[in-house]
Scaffold this motif. Structure first.
Motif, PDB file in Angstrom:
ATOM      1  N   UNK A 203       2.239  -3.131  10.426  1.00 27.83           N
ATOM      2  CA  UNK A 203       2.863  -3.476   9.150  1.00 27.83           C
ATOM      3  C   UNK A 203       4.199  -2.765   9.035  1.00 27.83           C
ATOM      4  N   UNK A 204       5.200  -3.404   8.432  1.00 25.24           N
ATOM      5  CA  UNK A 204       6.464  -2.703   8.194  1.00 25.24           C
ATOM      6  C   UNK A 204       6.252  -1.496   7.283  1.00 25.24           C
ATOM      7  N   UNK A 205       7.000  -0.448   7.528  1.00 24.89           N
ATOM      8  CA  UNK A 205       6.938   0.767   6.708  1.00 24.89           C
ATOM      9  C   UNK A 205       8.233   0.886   5.917  1.00 24.89           C
ATOM     10  N   UNK A 206       8.108   1.076   4.618  1.00 23.60           N
ATOM     11  CA  UNK A 206       9.273   1.185   3.739  1.00 23.60           C
ATOM     12  C   UNK A 206       9.408   2.629   3.275  1.00 23.60           C
TER      13      UNK A 206
ATOM     14  N   UNK B 299      -9.966  -8.432   0.062  1.00 28.70           N
ATOM     15  CA  UNK B 299      -8.676  -8.022  -0.465  1.00 28.70           C
ATOM     16  C   UNK B 299      -7.574  -8.814   0.233  1.00 28.70           C
ATOM     17  N   UNK B 300      -6.568  -9.298  -0.518  1.00 35.59           N
ATOM     18  CA  UNK B 300      -5.461 -10.039   0.081  1.00 35.59           C
ATOM     19  C   UNK B 300      -4.689  -9.145   1.041  1.00 35.59           C
ATOM     20  N   UNK B 301      -4.038  -9.761   2.020  1.00 36.98           N
ATOM     21  CA  UNK B 301      -3.356  -9.010   3.069  1.00 36.98           C
ATOM     22  C   UNK B 301      -2.185  -8.210   2.513  1.00 36.98           C
ATOM     23  N   UNK B 302      -1.970  -7.036   3.099  1.00 36.93           N
ATOM     24  CA  UNK B 302      -0.816  -6.219   2.753  1.00 36.93           C
ATOM     25  C   UNK B 302       0.414  -6.734   3.487  1.00 36.93           C
ATOM     26  N   UNK B 303       1.572  -6.553   2.854  1.00 36.45           N
ATOM     27  CA  UNK B 303       2.839  -6.931   3.466  1.00 36.45           C
ATOM     28  C   UNK B 303       3.658  -5.720   3.903  1.00 36.45           C
ATOM     29  N   UNK B 304       3.429  -4.572   3.228  1.00 32.77           N
ATOM     30  CA  UNK B 304       4.266  -3.404   3.462  1.00 32.77           C
ATOM     31  C   UNK B 304       3.479  -2.126   3.216  1.00 32.77           C
TER      32      UNK B 304
ATOM     33  N   UNK C 231       0.864  -1.177   0.000  1.00 32.52           N
ATOM     34  CA  UNK C 231       0.000   0.000   0.000  1.00 32.52           C
ATOM     35  C   UNK C 231       0.900   1.226   0.000  1.00 32.52           C
ATOM     36  N   UNK C 232       0.719   2.081  -0.991  1.00 31.69           N
ATOM     37  CA  UNK C 232       1.517   3.295  -1.114  1.00 31.69           C
ATOM     38  C   UNK C 232       0.734   4.472  -0.550  1.00 31.69           C
TER      39      UNK C 232
ATOM     40  N   UNK D  63      14.569   1.969   3.214  1.00 29.46           N
ATOM     41  CA  UNK D  63      14.773   1.514   4.579  1.00 29.46           C
ATOM     42  C   UNK D  63      13.474   0.965   5.145  1.00 29.46           C
ATOM     43  N   UNK D  64      13.564  -0.166   5.818  1.00 28.27           N
ATOM     44  CA  UNK D  64      12.394  -0.808   6.401  1.00 28.27           C
ATOM     45  C   UNK D  64      12.306  -0.467   7.880  1.00 28.27           C
TER      46      UNK D  64
END
Length: 656
Positions: free
Chosen positions: A577-580, A549-554, A389-390, A618-619
């Motif tokens: 959720x991790x943030x990139x 909706x399929x799960x978000x990873x990032x 997700x952006x 960066x994560x």
């Protein structure tokens, strides 16, 4: 003369460390790669840098020892921006003078072969341009303010000519250091604002003042509230693609407002453009529309690849169906396709580029940021665009995600077919105010003037508050700064809710106020509103999950708020959720440039351009110690929505 060839080697998973390897070649008589007798053949410099921010930092280690004839400055190496490393050459002469040249100096033949792309972004308050290389690194950028008129509350108007002049200025600036033949393509993005043109492309007023220059209704203009309600009351089938109801920020309600309130303007319309499409028309003299604009903001039927005469008639806009929908545009193309024959003679002269330079079909500004970020990754294996997700987080925030299969979610716009990357459906959530909300919270607090005076201005207020919050938590014996707001709860929609409630009449709520005053009170209130924006994002995500909706990873972030670490960390914690954070901050400009790269054929598809130019980031991981607190606060957040509806029902019943 000795030539130092500088090569950048990225260490595995090295987000903070890079290795510079300098090979010294004696150009005068020795074979390439053979070391000069007077200097070491290989010198290694290892240094640390703020990779994700693109900023230089003093390195570790010691300066290498060179013979006097070839001495170089270690600090000079460290002073070069990361984004330039691949394009830097060092030269040393017998007198021992060493100079650094970047791509901007145009010194060596390697640079003359470099392909560049120009990205142009028109935001709410400014026009920006960037010179971007094929790897997605911004090498030069410029910004120019644009005018906005606010003749009455909720009315926001701009000028297409003012915006075009600003674009010409910034494009000329960013290309000034390269040969214009190296610019292979240009891409435009802009806010989803309504541009009205009359005969011969002349501006037509959208203002009650009658001033022709004011020919744009800005995206955030809310004048068309009644017209929006009328269109939604008809419950046309096309509304399923906009979460069940059209937004008053979209273009069809604004056109209906013009018909009802400025009939002379409405009758004189030659073309009604979304701002990004106006820019490609102005650049090429070719009237095409981007599928992104028309499907996301104009209720274009992407499934049948056509305008819906039935929908327009039902919205009392039958006049727009004439001449095969000429006023709305009959040639609709997906993003990343070349427009016409490229830059026209007129536009090329104004922009300082070659006639025929490739121009891409456009994107809405937030969608350009999403295009850039979908290709960004934390490591080489992170390549699934569907799990991201952006968040394009600035004045407002847009939440973009794409899937191979259509997802219909109440209150979330879309699914929009092929709206960003062909072959994917886009879902778009959003918050009408985000950065603007935080500015409002700060500037309306009684302690704002005191804090501003203490800091000598408002430039560092957010940094000061972010530093103050953990100190307050420690002083109060709290293990996490999130606990500072355990009794303070906020519903943040002071300007209405875009997603997932889709109700522009909603207003904000804050509960848990006490008698605390001063800067400490301001800091806690600020934290509560930052958290509330993150709860709003979680609300959008969970609404998508409810619709399979399929799960978000990032989560990925760009825009002004992406530079606020508290905002990003709160999102990671609250959404779990991790943030990139992309290494290249200007991802909207990168996305616009990627359009030009795809249209010019430098990459074989827009998805390939996104992945090639998106770079790494960066994560930032969520804090597991805050999960329970945020789960409880999120339940209160949802209760605030129920209470607000209940209060409104009571007031409406009493007034009736």
């Amino acid at each position: 003369m000795n030539m130092f060839n500088l090569t950048l080697i990225k260490l595995p998973n090295g987000l903070h460390r890079q290795l510079l390897l300098i090979s010294l070649n004696n150009i005068g008589g020795r074979q390439p790669g053979q070391a000069s007798a007077s200097v070491p053949g290989t010198i290694q410099l290892i240094y640390s840098s703020q990779f994700a921010r693109g900023l230089s930092q003093t390195g570790s280690g010691t300066s290498p020892t060179f013979p006097q004839a070839a001495r170089i400055s270690y600090q000079s190496v460290l002073g070069i921006r990361r984004a330039w490393f691949n394009n830097i050459y060092l030269t040393a002469n017998c007198a021992g003078n060493t100079n650094f040249y970047s791509s901007r100096a145009g010194v060596n033949s390697h640079m003359s072969k470099q392909a560049y792309f120009v990205g142009v972004d028109v935001g709410t308050g400014s026009a920006r341009a960037a010179l971007v290389n094929a790897e997605g690194q911004v090498e030069q950028q410029a910004v120019e303010a644009i005018k906005t008129w606010t003749p009455e509350p909720h009315f926001y108007e701009q000028s297409s000519e003012d915006i075009w002049h600003a674009i010409c200025k910034v494009v000329k600036h960013v290309i000034s250091g390269v040969n214009k033949t190296q610019v292979k393509g240009i891409g435009f993005d802009a806010t989803c604002s309504l541009v009205i043109l009359g005969a011969n492309g002349a501006p037509l007023t959208v203002s009650k003042s009658g001033v022709a220059e004011q020919n744009i209704i800005l995206w955030m203009d809310h004048r068309a509230e009644l017209e929006t309600d009328e269109i939604n009351a008809a419950k046309h089938a096309l509304l399923k693609y906009v979460g069940g109801q059209v937004s008053l920020e979209m273009e069809i309600p604004k056109l209906l407002w013009l018909k009802r309130n400025l009939p002379q303007t409405y009758r004189s319309i030659w073309r009604a453009f979304d701002l990004p499409d106006f820019l490609t028309w102005r650049a090429t003299d070719t009237d095409t529309r981007s599928l992104c604009s028309v499907v996301c903001k104009w209720n274009y039927d992407a499934a049948s690849h056509s305008w819906s005469a039935d929908f327009l008639r039902g919205a009392d806009l039958e006049e727009l169906t004439r001449d095969k929908f000429a006023a709305l545009g009959s040639d609709v193309q997906p993003p990343g396709k070349p427009v016409g024959k490229g830059l026209s003679q007129r536009a090329a002269s104004e922009l300082g580029l070659d006639v025929g330079t490739v121009v891409s079909t456009s994107l809405i500004d937030a969608h350009a940021g999403a295009l850039g970020m979908f290709g960004c990754r934390a490591d080489e294996g992170d390549d699934d665009v569907q799990g991201k997700m952006a968040l394009i987080a600035g004045t407002s925030t847009c939440h973009m995600s794409i899937t191979r299969d259509a997802c219909f979610a109440q209150g979330v716009w879309g699914p929009y077919q092929d709206a960003i990357i062909p072959g994917y459906f886009l879902n778009e959530g959003g918050q009408s105010i985000a950065g603007h909300l935080l500015d409002h919270v700060l500037k309306t607090h009684e302690s704002y003037p005191e804090l501003k005076e203490m800091l000598g201005g408002d430039k560092y207020i957010y940094q000061h508050l972010n530093k103050l919050l953990p100190e307050l938590a420690t002083k109060r014996g709290l293990s996490e700064l999130s606990c500072l707001t355990q009794d303070v709860h906020v519903w943040p929609d002071l300007h209405g809710n875009r997603s997932p409630v889709a109700d522009p009449t909603l207003r904000g709520i804050i509960t848990g106020l006490d008698m605390t005053r001063g800067v400490d009170s301001l800091a806690i209130k600020y934290l509560a509103f930052v958290q509330a924006l993150a709860y709003g994002t979680r609300h959008i995500i969970e609404n998508l999950y409810q619709h399979k909706r399929a799960a978000f990873q990032t989560l990925l972030f760009c825009g002004g708020l992406a530079k606020n670490p508290l905002y990003v960390q709160c999102h990671a914690d609250i959404c779990n959720l991790p943030a990139l954070i992309p290494d290249e901050q200007e991802m909207v400009l990168v996305g616009a440039a990627a359009l030009g790269a795809a249209a010019a054929g430098h990459y074989d598809s827009l998805e390939s351009a996104s992945k090639a130019m998106g770079g790494t980031g960066q994560l930032l991981m969520p804090n597991p110690n805050t999960v329970e607190l945020h789960n409880r606060k999120y339940k209160v957040f949802l209760k605030l929505l129920d209470h607000q509806r209940e209060y409104r029902d009571i007031m409406q019943a009493n007034s009736a």
